[in-house]
Design a protein around this motif. Structure first.
Motif, PDB file in Angstrom:
ATOM      1  N   THR A   1       0.833  -1.198   0.000  1.00 53.81           N
ATOM      2  CA  THR A   1       0.000   0.000   0.000  1.00 53.81           C
ATOM      3  C   THR A   1       0.865   1.243   0.000  1.00 53.81           C
ATOM      4  O   THR A   1       1.991   1.247   0.504  1.00 53.81           O
TER       5      THR A   1
ATOM      6  N   SER B   1      -1.301  11.415 -15.691  1.00 51.28           N
ATOM      7  CA  SER B   1      -2.655  11.457 -16.222  1.00 51.28           C
ATOM      8  C   SER B   1      -2.787  12.744 -17.020  1.00 51.28           C
ATOM      9  O   SER B   1      -2.397  13.812 -16.543  1.00 51.28           O
TER      10      SER B   1
ATOM     11  N   THR C   1      -2.374   7.858 -18.568  1.00 50.70           N
ATOM     12  CA  THR C   1      -3.809   7.596 -18.625  1.00 50.70           C
ATOM     13  C   THR C   1      -4.532   8.854 -19.093  1.00 50.70           C
ATOM     14  O   THR C   1      -3.984   9.965 -19.034  1.00 50.70           O
TER      15      THR C   1
ATOM     16  N   ALA D   1      -8.916   9.917  -9.483  1.00 53.84           N
ATOM     17  CA  ALA D   1      -8.907   8.454  -9.535  1.00 53.84           C
ATOM     18  C   ALA D   1      -7.654   7.939 -10.238  1.00 53.84           C
ATOM     19  O   ALA D   1      -7.058   6.940  -9.813  1.00 53.84           O
ATOM     20  N   ASP D   2      -7.251   8.627 -11.306  1.00 52.47           N
ATOM     21  CA  ASP D   2      -6.068   8.199 -12.067  1.00 52.47           C
ATOM     22  C   ASP D   2      -4.807   8.244 -11.221  1.00 52.47           C
ATOM     23  O   ASP D   2      -4.042   7.275 -11.168  1.00 52.47           O
TER      24      ASP D   2
ATOM     25  N   THR E   1      -4.536   8.409  -7.972  1.00 56.14           N
ATOM     26  CA  THR E   1      -4.652   7.478  -6.847  1.00 56.14           C
ATOM     27  C   THR E   1      -4.265   6.069  -7.274  1.00 56.14           C
ATOM     28  O   THR E   1      -3.504   5.374  -6.579  1.00 56.14           O
ATOM     29  N   LYS E   2      -4.755   5.658  -8.433  1.00 56.89           N
ATOM     30  CA  LYS E   2      -4.430   4.321  -8.938  1.00 56.89           C
ATOM     31  C   LYS E   2      -2.954   4.210  -9.317  1.00 56.89           C
ATOM     32  O   LYS E   2      -2.301   3.197  -9.020  1.00 56.89           O
TER      33      LYS E   2
ATOM     34  N   THR F   1      -1.158   4.043  -5.726  1.00 51.95           N
ATOM     35  CA  THR F   1      -1.466   2.972  -4.781  1.00 51.95           C
ATOM     36  C   THR F   1      -1.553   1.587  -5.401  1.00 51.95           C
ATOM     37  O   THR F   1      -1.278   0.593  -4.726  1.00 51.95           O
ATOM     38  N   GLN F   2      -1.942   1.500  -6.671  1.00 49.07           N
ATOM     39  CA  GLN F   2      -2.065   0.188  -7.308  1.00 49.07           C
ATOM     40  C   GLN F   2      -0.922  -0.095  -8.288  1.00 49.07           C
ATOM     41  O   GLN F   2      -0.288  -1.142  -8.230  1.00 49.07           O
ATOM     42  N   ASP F   3      -0.664   0.867  -9.174  1.00 49.56           N
ATOM     43  CA  ASP F   3       0.413   0.659 -10.143  1.00 49.56           C
ATOM     44  C   ASP F   3       1.783   0.852  -9.526  1.00 49.56           C
ATOM     45  O   ASP F   3       2.790   0.370 -10.047  1.00 49.56           O
TER      46      ASP F   3
END
Length: 399
Positions: A10, A36, A77, A88-89, A91-92, A95-97
Motif C-alpha cells: 500500500t 494522467s 492515462t 482516480a487516475d 490514486t491508482k 497505490t495500485q500501479d
C-alpha cells in the motif's frame, strides 16, 4: 514476512510508510513515471501536446542510458479533462500501479486536485501547467510548477512594454473578455488592474463559460465599445473563436493580447488564417530559438516524431520532466523526500531557462513577451532575450 508484504502493498501502509520510505529496487527495471493527461474533453489539444513533450523527453533520456542507469517508461492515462477522473487516475497510479515517479497533468483545474493526491501520498509532483494562485496557497511541500512564473505575473512583461511606449502611443481604452479558467482569468485580471493604474480605461470586462463556442455576442459588444486593446484570457478554441467573430464584424483593435491560444504554433495560425496572426501578442514560457540546454535537440526530436513545430505546452512538459530527472540524478535515487528537498534548495537548467522555486512550489522567474510577425513567432521582450527589436504596433486589420 506477512507484515512486510502488507507494508509494501500500500502507498500509505499499516506501518505508516510513505512511498519515499519504501525501498526501491535498482536492479535495472524501468523507472515508471505515472502521468494522467486530458487526451479527450475540453483540454484535449494542450493535453496531447503535453503527452508529446513527455514522450520526446523519454526517448531522448533512454537514448542516453536512462535515469540512474535505468530506462524510463511512461504510464499515461486519459483523465478526459475531468477532475474526478484525474483524482482516480493518480490514486491508482500511486497505490495500485506503484509508479516510481509522477509528472503533472494540464491546467490548474486538473492539477489542483491531482497535486493533493500526490501530497497526501508523499510524492513529488512537478506540473507543466497550472499557475493559478490557489495552487500555491495550501502549504504543499511536494508541488513544483515548471514554468517561469504564475498566472498573476504572466502579464508583467506585457505591462512593461506598455510602459515603455510614449504616452501618446499607449492604449486609452481596453476590454477584458476571459474564459472562466483558473489560469487564464488571473492573467487578464492582473493586467486589468495594472493598466487601470496607468490610466487605461476599462470599457468591458466579462467571464464566459469554458464550453463557450459562439462568440458573436461578445464580439458584437467589443465592436460597439471599440477598445484600443483587447486582452483575452483564452485557452485555445476560444481564442480562435473570438478572432473569427471579430473578423466577421470587421473590427480589429489596435492591440490584441491573448493568453495561451497563440502559443499553439501552427494550429493557431491554421485556425484564424496565417495573415491574421500578424501583431498578436502573448506571453510565453518558451521559444523555439532559445539557446537553452537541450532546446535544439528537443525541437529536432519533436519535428522528427510528429512532423510539426512544437507548441509551448509540449515544451513545458519536456521541462517538467527535465526538472524531475535532474533532481533524481543529483540525489542519486528516486527517494521522494530527497528529490523534494533538493528541488527546494537548487536551480534546474531547462529548455525554458533556469527554474527555481519558493517554499510553496511557486517559481521565481519571468515570462517572455512574444508576438506573431510575418507568419512566425518572435520574442520582443525582455530586451536581453528578444529575438528581434521590431514590434508590430498597431496591429494591422484582418485579412
Amino acid at each position: 514476512m506477512a507484515v512486510v508484504a502488507v507494508c509494501a502493498a500500500t502507498a500509505l501502509s499499516a506501518c505508516g510508510q510513505r512511498p519515499s520510505e519504501i525501498a526501491k529496487s535498482d536492479t535495472g527495471k524501468p523507472i515508471v513515471v505515472g502521468i494522467s493527461l486530458p487526451l479527450t474533453g475540453d483540454f484535449a489539444q494542450p493535453g496531447t501536446e503535453a503527452k508529446r513533450g513527455y514522450e520526446v523527453w523519454r526517448d531522448m533520456v533512454n537514448a542516453k542510458g536512462g535515469i540512474l542507469g535505468r530506462q524510463v517508461q511512461l504510464k499515461i492515462t486519459d483523465d478526459a479533462s475531468n477532475q474526478d477522473t484525474v483524482v482516480a487516475d493518480y490514486t491508482k497510479l500511486i497505490t495500485q500501479d506503484k509508479v516510481d515517479l509522477l509528472l503533472g497533468t494540464f491546467s490548474s483545474l486538473l492539477n489542483y486536485p491531482a497535486s493533493a493526491v500526490a501530497e497526501k501520498n508523499g510524492m513529488v509532483f512537478v506540473e507543466p501547467a497550472g499557475g493559478a494562485p490557489k495552487m500555491f496557497e495550501r502549504g504543499f511541500k511536494y508541488l513544483f510548477f515548471a514554468q517561469p512564473a504564475t498566472a498573476p505575473h504572466q502579464a508583467d512583461v506585457f505591462i512593461d512594454w506598455i510602459k515603455s511606449l510614449p504616452e501618446a502611443d499607449r492604449p486609452k481604452t481596453a476590454a477584458y473578455p476571459s474564459q472562466d479558467d483558473p489560469f487564464a482569468h488571473p492573467v487578464v485580471e492582473s493586467m486589468q488592474k495594472q493598466l487601470e493604474a496607468l490610466g487605461v480605461q476599462t470599457v468591458y470586462s466579462s467571464l464566459y463559460p469554458a464550453d463557450t463556442t459562439n462568440f458573436q455576442s461578445v464580439a458584437s459588444t467589443l465592436a460597439s465599445k471599440k477598445p484600443d486593446l483587447i486582452a483575452q484570457g483564452a485557452v485555445f478554441e476560444d481564442g480562435v473563436g473570438l478572432v473569427r467573430a471579430l473578423k466577421q464584424l470587421d473590427y480589429s483593435p489596435k492591440i490584441l493580447f491573448q493568453t495561451s491560444a497563440p502559443s499553439n504554433a501552427g494550429q493557431y495560425s491554421d485556425g484564424i488564417g496565417p495573415a491574421n496572426t500578424e501583431g498578436v501578442f502573448y506571453t510565453v514560457s518558451w521559444n523555439e530559438k532559445a539557446s537553452t540546454p537541450l532546446n535544439a535537440e528537443f525541437v529536432a526530436g519533436y519535428k522528427k516524431a510528429y512532423s510539426a513545430d512544437p507548441a509551448e505546452d509540449a515544451a513545458d512538459a519536456f521541462a517538467a520532466a527535465q526538472v524531475l530527472q535532474a533532481a533524481a540524478e543529483k540525489v542519486g535515487s528516486i527517494d521522494q523526500d530527497k528529490i523534494r528537498d533538493w528541488l527546494h534548495a537548487n536551480t534546474v537548467d531547462t529548455i525554458l531557462g533556469p527554474l527555481s522555486w519558493e517554499a510553496t512550489g511557486e517559481p521565481k522567474g519571468r515570462f517572455l513577451l512574444a508576438q506573431w510577425q510575418s507568419g512566425k513567432v518572435e520574442v520582443v521582450g525582455p530586451a536581453d532575450v528578444a529575438t528581434t527589436k521590431n514590434v508590430v504596433n498597431p496591429k494591422p486589420g484582418w485579412k
